[in-house]
Design an enzyme around this catalytic site. Structure first.
Site, PDB file in Angstrom:
ATOM      1  N   ILE A 122      46.374  91.103  37.707  1.00  0.00           N
ATOM      2  CA  ILE A 122      45.855  89.742  37.753  1.00  0.00           C
ATOM      3  C   ILE A 122      46.519  88.952  38.876  1.00  0.00           C
ATOM      4  O   ILE A 122      47.676  89.168  39.211  1.00  0.00           O
ATOM      5  CB  ILE A 122      45.996  89.017  36.399  1.00  0.00           C
ATOM      6  CG1 ILE A 122      47.452  88.786  36.030  1.00  0.00           C
ATOM      7  CG2 ILE A 122      45.283  89.788  35.300  1.00  0.00           C
ATOM      8  CD1 ILE A 122      47.647  87.908  34.809  1.00  0.00           C
ATOM      9  N   CYS A 123      45.768  88.040  39.460  1.00  0.00           N
ATOM     10  CA  CYS A 123      46.243  87.226  40.571  1.00  0.00           C
ATOM     11  C   CYS A 123      47.064  86.055  40.032  1.00  0.00           C
ATOM     12  O   CYS A 123      46.546  85.196  39.328  1.00  0.00           O
ATOM     13  CB  CYS A 123      45.060  86.706  41.384  1.00  0.00           C
ATOM     14  SG  CYS A 123      45.569  85.635  42.733  1.00  0.00           S
ATOM     15  N   LEU A 124      48.345  86.032  40.376  1.00  0.00           N
ATOM     16  CA  LEU A 124      49.236  84.956  39.962  1.00  0.00           C
ATOM     17  C   LEU A 124      49.917  84.315  41.168  1.00  0.00           C
ATOM     18  O   LEU A 124      50.856  83.546  41.027  1.00  0.00           O
ATOM     19  CB  LEU A 124      50.308  85.502  39.009  1.00  0.00           C
ATOM     20  CG  LEU A 124      49.794  86.064  37.687  1.00  0.00           C
ATOM     21  CD1 LEU A 124      50.933  86.712  36.913  1.00  0.00           C
ATOM     22  CD2 LEU A 124      49.146  84.984  36.862  1.00  0.00           C
TER      23      LEU A 124
END
Length: 169
Positions: free
Chosen positions: A115-117
């Site tokens: 996931i993009c964080l």
């Protein structure tokens, strides 16, 4: 910048003290113990608030983590496999949380279902080394990501509800 609910959640998760990663044979067990204590406290708080949303466990070394997370939308529970490795430069580098079952289904994800964080969570992590740990990554990274992405994926029809059989319960 942080809402009151997030501030309350964050203040109830113990901060970690030991700055050690998996390569630090002497201090890694101490750090790992702190990680587990923080996770246990976070899970207990979630259960008390009727907000239980993940299960997590690690291998013996504490470097490979896996489990399940779920999101309830319109009274239906959507469940996802969760996995991540502790980076060798941990805790300076945050773990990259992955939901392999959603790989390629949203633009806010990297190859392998990571996931993009980058924009929101990683700068916060960097300011809080070594105090933040896995529980903080779940609370400030994965939780908000699920809350934003899953409803949108459901509405677009990309994620469909899977009813559990009686044997799986």
């Amino acid at each position: 910048m942080v809402d009151e609910g997030t501030r309350k959640t964050l203040s109830s998760i113990p901060l970690l003290k030991t700055k050690a990663g998996p390569r630090d044979k002497e201090l890694w067990p101490t750090r790992l113990k702190e990680e587990y204590q923080a996770l246990i406290k976070y899970v207990q708080n979630n259960k008390e608030a009727d907000n239980d949303w993940f299960r997590l466990e690690s291998d013996k070394t504490g470097t490979k983590w896996f489990g399940k997370c779920w999101y309830v939308h319109n009274l239906l529970k959507y469940e996802f496999d969760l996995e991540f490795d502790i980076p060798v430069t941990y805790p300076t580098t945050a773990p990259e949380l992955a939901l392999p079952g959603l790989d390629g289904k949203t633009a806010k994800m990297y190859r392998g279902g990571k996931i993009c964080l980058t924009d929101h969570f990683k700068p916060l992590w960097a300011r809080n080394v070594p105090k933040f740990g896995i529980a903080h990554a779940m609370a400030l990274g994965l939780g908000p990501w699920l809350a934003v992405e899953v409803p949108e994926l459901i509405e677009r029809g990309v994620v469909k509800y899977q009813e559990k059989s009686d044997e799986a319960k």
